[in-house]
Scaffold this active site. Structure first.
Site, short mmCIF file in Angstrom:
data_model
loop_
_atom_site.label_atom_id
_atom_site.label_comp_id
_atom_site.label_asym_id
_atom_site.label_seq_id
_atom_site.Cartn_x
_atom_site.Cartn_y
_atom_site.Cartn_z
N HIS A 186 1.13 -0.94 -0.11
CA HIS A 186 0.01 -0.11 0.10
C HIS A 186 1.05 1.23 -0.03
O HIS A 186 2.00 1.33 0.46
CB HIS A 186 -1.17 -0.14 1.24
CG HIS A 186 -0.22 -0.11 2.49
ND1 HIS A 186 0.16 1.47 3.08
CD2 HIS A 186 0.01 -0.96 3.38
CE1 HIS A 186 1.18 1.70 4.19
NE2 HIS A 186 0.93 0.34 4.15
N CYS A 187 0.46 2.43 -0.79
CA CYS A 187 0.95 3.60 -0.37
C CYS A 187 0.18 4.21 0.84
O CYS A 187 -0.36 4.47 1.29
CB CYS A 187 1.08 4.08 -1.70
SG CYS A 187 -0.35 4.37 -2.87
N VAL A 188 0.65 5.71 -0.25
CA VAL A 188 -0.58 6.59 1.69
C VAL A 188 -1.96 6.93 1.16
O VAL A 188 -2.83 6.31 2.37
CB VAL A 188 -0.15 8.51 1.45
CG1 VAL A 188 -1.10 9.16 2.33
CG2 VAL A 188 1.35 8.94 1.09
N THR A 189 -2.97 6.25 0.22
CA THR A 189 -4.40 6.10 0.03
C THR A 189 -4.65 4.88 -0.34
O THR A 189 -6.00 5.39 -0.70
CB THR A 189 -5.08 7.48 -1.15
OG1 THR A 189 -3.92 7.54 -2.61
CG2 THR A 189 -3.95 9.53 -0.12
N ARG A 190 -3.75 4.08 -1.25
CA ARG A 190 -4.57 3.20 -1.99
C ARG A 190 -3.92 1.46 -1.88
O ARG A 190 -2.87 1.22 -0.87
CB ARG A 190 -4.16 3.32 -3.12
CG ARG A 190 -4.67 4.90 -4.25
CD ARG A 190 -3.85 4.88 -5.74
NE ARG A 190 -2.76 5.93 -5.25
CZ ARG A 190 -2.33 6.06 -5.97
NH1 ARG A 190 -1.96 5.65 -7.27
NH2 ARG A 190 -0.99 7.48 -5.79
#
Length: 473
Positions: free
Chosen positions: A27-31
């Site tokens: 995952h990243c910051v939002t996804r």
């Protein structure tokens, strides 16, 4: 925003094809970022109807599910428990995803992996240049004069801001060298040095090359009878990209063959020296010529067919974002900024495209009766107006399709307007409403009108489409 629950995450797993279809996930910051065995097993409609999901799309071999800042970490941890998958690094998931890519996608990914890490420096420089524009631009606050002309005590401050802001562009090959050599598996510090070598102050500045050549005053080195032009590559992208690849491969080659005892004496000095010679003798001149051909192509197209060029780029930019191909144009923007044009006519269209996507999302908020869609449209519209279009594009507009099309129409019309009027950006900045500060001050009014077109046309078209077609949203 709905609360992350075990049930909602189980629904996400089922919608992406089940645990057995997940090769890797991070995952990243939002996804949530999935590397899937078979993307055709994804139930897009089912996925987008899950309460915590704000949008989903495939890009660069990954299937990405937008959850939102903060909530995505909770969703990821729950997903790991449900699927029994081990936590994966971004690199591992990217490696899995690359197996699903064709050669064009892999090339685009390479460019994205090189340019995205240096974007913060470039965007920051663009914003600071915008402040400098306000202080030094004429006819903004005073007729025929700038702020520093009237208030001379601000002149030195403006000069310092300009130096800080322009450094990222003056030493751009150093930034690209760091990122490119790191991507190709070499020592990124050598990449920085190589980039700075290509813009050494003892070299003829690339911006003065044409004039020096015309006057027959290009300095040369004579190496055993071989004449090599003593020219720098300020503002150039292709020379440092290819030189970085060569440097990384030579370094890797030497590391495998040189004994550890003398590695420090041979590997780095040898790789840098060989690449440096190749850069000045072969890579630089060849890539400089190719760069000029590419730059001339875009400049001539927009000079002679401004309306057509603006229309095509305005129509195609958002679809390029969907495919990920938009990353390739970042190199063109930087090349245009570093050319004699000293500005880019492509990046302002990008900014208007982002604004248009946000306007379409706002129209969906105004037309919808669904509280979840209203909230998502509001937050994603604001995000797009500030330069981040993913929530609006993938969470709202592409989901219903017609807002995406309406946004493209608005983007194209506004793009034609600004290109016909010759709008140029001094740099790459924030690609939304704040983009105006990166535009040359003499084009502010024209660009502001372009922004109004990019807001009004998509909003009106989207809203009227919902009402006239009596679509339930």
């Amino acid at each position: 925003m709905a609360k992350v629950t075990k049930k909602s995450v189980e629904q996400i797993v089922a919608a992406v094809g089940g645990t057995e279809n997940i090769a890797s996930v991070t995952h990243c910051v939002t996804r949530l970022r999935f590397a899937l065995h078979d993307e055709s097993k994804v139930d897009q409609e089912k996925l987008e109807n899950i309460d915590i999901v704000r949008g989903a799309f495939a890009s660069s071999g990954q299937f990405q599910v937008i959850i939102g800042q903060g909530a995505v970490e909770k969703a990821y941890q729950e997903l790991i428990k449900i699927t029994g998958k081990e936590e994966s690094s971004k690199e591992e998931t990217k490696a899995q995803a690359e197996q699903n890519m064709n050669i064009v996608q892999k090339l685009v990914k390479v460019l994205a992996d090189i340019f995205i890490p240096i974007l913060p420096a470039i965007v920051t420089a663009g914003l600071l240049l915008g402040i400098n524009n306000i202080l030094t631009g004429t006819d903004i606050f005073y007729e025929g004069q700038s702020v520093v002309d009237v208030h001379t005590q601000w002149a030195d401050l403006a000069d310092i801001i300009n130096i800080i802001a322009s450094t990222a562009f003056v030493f751009l090959p150093g930034l690209i060298g760091w990122s490119a050599v790191k991507k190709f598996g070499g020592n990124p510090l050598l990449g920085i040095v190589l980039g700075l070598v290509l813009v050494h102050p003892d070299l003829l500045n690339a911006h003065g090359y044409g004039e020096a050549k015309e006057a027959g005053e290009v300095p040369i080195w004579n190496i055993l009878g071989l004449e090599v032009e003593k020219v720098g590559y300020q503002g150039q992208v292709l020379p440092i990209l290819f030189a970085s690849y060569v440097l990384a491969k030579i370094e890797i080659f030497l590391k495998k063959r040189v004994p550890d005892a003398i590695s420090m004496l041979i590997v780095a000095p040898g790789a840098l020296l060989i690449t440096g010679f190749l850069a000045f003798i072969v890579i630089g001149p060849v890539m400089f010529t190719i760069s000029n051909v590419i730059t001339d192509f875009f400049v001539n197209t927009f000079n002679n067919f401004a309306a057509i060029g603006g229309l095509l780029y305005g129509l195609l930019y958002a679809p390029l974002v969907v495919t990920g191909l938009h990353h390739t144009f970042l190199a063109v923007d930087l090349q245009l900024i570093g050319s004699s044009l000293q500005g880019t006519f492509l990046w302002p269209i990008l900014a208007l495209s982002n604004i248009a996507q946000g306007a379409a999302a706002f129209a969906m908020m105004a037309a919808s009766k669904d509280e979840k869609l209203k909230g998502l449209s509001l937050s994603s519209g604001i995000s797009a107006f500030l330069g981040v279009t993913e929530p609006a594009m993938f969470g709202v507009n592409l989901r219903y399709r017609f807002p995406f099309i309406c946004a493209i129409i608005g983007s194209a019309i506004s793009a034609v307007f600004i290109t016909v009027n010759g709008v140029l950006a001094t740099s790459i900045g924030v690609g939304g409403i704040p983009a105006i500060f990166s535009i040359y001050t003499q084009y502010w009014l024209v660009f502001a009108i372009g922004m109004i077109i990019a807001i009004v046309v998509p909003f009106v078209l989207t809203y009227l489409y919902v009402k006239m077609k009596k679509i339930s949203v």
